[in-house]
Design a protein around this motif. Structure first.
Motif, short mmCIF file in Angstrom:
data_model
loop_
_atom_site.label_atom_id
_atom_site.label_comp_id
_atom_site.label_asym_id
_atom_site.label_seq_id
_atom_site.Cartn_x
_atom_site.Cartn_y
_atom_site.Cartn_z
N SER A 176 -10.89 -11.63 11.67
CA SER A 176 -12.18 -11.47 11.91
C SER A 176 -13.02 -10.55 10.81
N GLY A 177 -12.42 -9.74 10.15
CA GLY A 177 -12.82 -8.86 8.92
C GLY A 177 -11.99 -8.09 8.40
N LEU A 178 -12.45 -7.09 7.47
CA LEU A 178 -11.68 -6.02 7.02
C LEU A 178 -12.05 -4.57 7.34
N VAL A 179 -11.35 -3.81 7.51
CA VAL A 179 -11.77 -2.59 7.90
C VAL A 179 -12.03 -1.69 6.61
N GLU A 180 -13.17 -1.12 6.62
CA GLU A 180 -13.76 -0.31 5.45
C GLU A 180 -12.83 0.94 5.17
N GLY A 181 -12.53 1.03 3.82
CA GLY A 181 -11.43 1.88 3.58
C GLY A 181 -10.10 1.69 3.57
N GLY A 182 -9.95 0.40 4.10
CA GLY A 182 -8.59 -0.19 3.97
C GLY A 182 -7.99 -0.69 2.68
N HIS A 183 -6.73 -0.86 2.69
CA HIS A 183 -6.03 -1.12 1.28
C HIS A 183 -6.73 -2.42 0.75
N ILE A 184 -6.84 -3.35 1.49
CA ILE A 184 -7.50 -4.55 0.91
C ILE A 184 -9.05 -4.52 0.67
N ASP A 185 -9.73 -3.71 1.21
CA ASP A 185 -10.93 -3.34 1.12
C ASP A 185 -11.15 -2.62 -0.21
N ASN A 186 -10.43 -1.64 -0.42
CA ASN A 186 -10.34 -0.70 -1.84
C ASN A 186 -9.81 -1.69 -3.00
N LEU A 187 -8.92 -2.72 -2.78
CA LEU A 187 -8.55 -3.59 -3.77
C LEU A 187 -9.86 -4.35 -4.18
N ARG A 188 -10.68 -4.81 -3.34
CA ARG A 188 -11.97 -5.48 -3.74
C ARG A 188 -12.89 -4.84 -4.34
N ASN A 189 -12.97 -3.54 -3.84
CA ASN A 189 -14.06 -2.59 -4.40
C ASN A 189 -13.43 -1.99 -5.93
N ASN A 190 -12.43 -2.18 -6.28
CA ASN A 190 -11.54 -2.06 -7.52
C ASN A 190 -11.78 -3.38 -8.42
N GLY A 191 -12.30 -4.41 -7.88
CA GLY A 191 -12.61 -5.46 -8.71
C GLY A 191 -11.55 -6.60 -8.31
N GLU A 192 -10.74 -6.39 -7.50
CA GLU A 192 -9.48 -7.36 -7.45
C GLU A 192 -9.90 -8.35 -6.26
N GLY A 193 -9.87 -9.76 -6.86
CA GLY A 193 -10.35 -10.84 -5.99
C GLY A 193 -9.34 -11.32 -4.77
N VAL A 194 -9.35 -10.32 -4.11
CA VAL A 194 -8.32 -10.76 -3.06
C VAL A 194 -9.04 -11.69 -2.01
N ASP A 195 -8.62 -12.93 -2.06
CA ASP A 195 -9.24 -14.06 -1.11
C ASP A 195 -8.60 -14.17 0.34
N ILE A 196 -9.12 -13.22 0.98
CA ILE A 196 -8.90 -13.14 2.53
C ILE A 196 -10.36 -13.39 3.31
N GLN A 197 -10.46 -14.47 3.88
CA GLN A 197 -11.81 -14.69 4.62
C GLN A 197 -11.84 -14.83 6.15
N PRO A 251 0.77 -1.29 -0.13
CA PRO A 251 0.05 -0.13 -0.20
C PRO A 251 0.90 1.26 -0.07
N LEU A 252 0.04 2.38 -0.05
CA LEU A 252 0.85 3.68 -0.20
C LEU A 252 1.12 4.18 1.26
#
Length: 366
Positions: free
Chosen positions: A149-170, A122-123
């Motif tokens: 337990s989850g992802l933080v909204e607006g975090g790096h991984i959450d942003n990647l997912r919102n951009n269509g990247e299939g980050v497979d973290i459960q 990340p940046l």
């Protein structure tokens, strides 16, 4: 020698991984195998540096071959995951370094899978945004079990997912390691003194700096991740290696007996990777055709799963694609009966697929 880590308390908190760096102009996520040429421990939590090459590959599962399905269909509910995680201490032997590894309590129905994800670092100042929950810990030696337990909204991984990247973290995954991947282009030259020729060029090198976090409590996990070095250049990537609990794929096997035996059909459930003969045997079913002849001596007798006597041969009526492909020796033995399989050489759940198989038992008696 195996000891279980006793769950002492549960603590929940948010971890904003400040693994600072510069985002590359491209973004992608892949699963792959990391092949390391050397490892040099440099810190308490297993920080190591190595020159590596990255290879895409599926992780093996005994007897099933390459995976042919989306494994996330076998993911478990979070309540089962939290109740099933445990840790095993494996003693060091001549052939095994030993150590402490994640495991599941019910390893008959569930298994620990491995997922490796590659994302851009990340940046600067942007956290990965992963919530961690400690489900076992409170020990002086820093051992424990910490899961996502989850992802933080607006975090790096959450942003990647919102951009269509299939980050497979459960949720329920446990981070076993995180690595920084640095790529370099090094100049090189070669000289042929005989011919008087000198050549110049560039070669690509990759450096991987890795910290291990498997079976650490929350505080030790944070300390280990914080020990990763600051970025040196643009385009650095992160490898997040996860351990994930999944249920084993199930295969229902229906057995049809010869009319002369006057036995009703029965269905048994096997798990992917189970040997057909052994799986039947542990469930009280013996595959032993008295009319079968040994391939080597042409006489009767049980070879004890050596693949020679054909007493465990079955005829596959349906679901043959759920069995592993025949090897040359089995094909030669059953060349006159292409629908037959030696149960001692057959494994169910090929490709980690679920389904139904129908077999005729004692095919010489039909």
């Amino acid at each position: 020698m195996v000891h279980s880590i006793v769950i002492s308390f549960i603590r929940f908190t948010i971890l904003l991984f400040l693994l600072q760096g510069y985002a590359p102009q491209y973004q992608y996520t892949k699963a792959f195998i990391l092949a390391s040429s050397r490892t040099i421990p440099t810190c308490k939590y297993g920080l190591s540096t190595s020159n590596t090459k990255l290879y895409e590959s599926a992780l093996p599962f005994s007897g099933t071959g390459n995976r042919q399905v989306d494994m996330n269909q076998y993911n478990l509910p979070i309540d089962i995951i939290e109740s099933q995680w445990t840790a095993n201490l494996v003693a060091k032997t001549v052939n095994d370094e030993g150590g402490i590894f994640l495991a599941c309590k019910n390893d008959r129905e569930y298994f620990v899978d491995q997922v490796k994800v590659l994302i851009p670092r990340p940046l600067e100042g942007v956290g990965l945004g992963i919530r961690l929950q400690e489900i076992a810990g409170g020990r002086k030696d820093d051992l424990g079990i910490t899961v996502i337990s989850g992802l933080v909204e607006g975090g790096h991984i959450d942003n990647l997912r919102n951009n269509g990247e299939g980050v497979d973290i459960q949720p329920g995954d446990s981070i076993s390691s995180i690595s920084v991947v640095r790529s370099y282009r090094l100049s090189m030259s070669t000289r042929n003194d005989t011919a008087g020729i000198q050549a110049f060029g560039l070669k690509n090198e990759e450096e991987v700096i890795k910290v291990k976090t498997e079976c650490l409590g929350y505080d030790a996990t944070v300390d280990a991740l914080s020990s990763l070095p600051s970025p040196k250049s643009h385009g650095e990537s992160l490898i997040i290696e996860l351990k994930r609990l999944r249920r084993k794929p199930r295969v229902n096997v229906t057995l049809k007996y010869p009319p002369s035996q006057k036995e009703s059909d029965e269905t048994v459930e096997l798990f992917a990777g189970e040997n057909l003969r052994l799986g039947m045997l542990v469930r009280g079913i013996k595959l032993n055709d008295p009319l079968a002849k040994r391939f080597d001596t042409k006489s009767g007798g049980n070879c004890g799963a050596g693949g020679l006597c054909r007493t465990c041969a079955v005829s596959v009526i349906r679901g043959g694609e759920l069995l592993n492909p025949q090897k040359v020796s089995e094909k030669q033995m059953l060349a006159d009966n292409p629908r037959w399989r030696l149960a001692c050489k057959a494994f169910v759940g090929h490709g980690m697929k679920e389904g139904e198989i129908t077999l005729k038992v004692n095919p010489n008696q039909w």
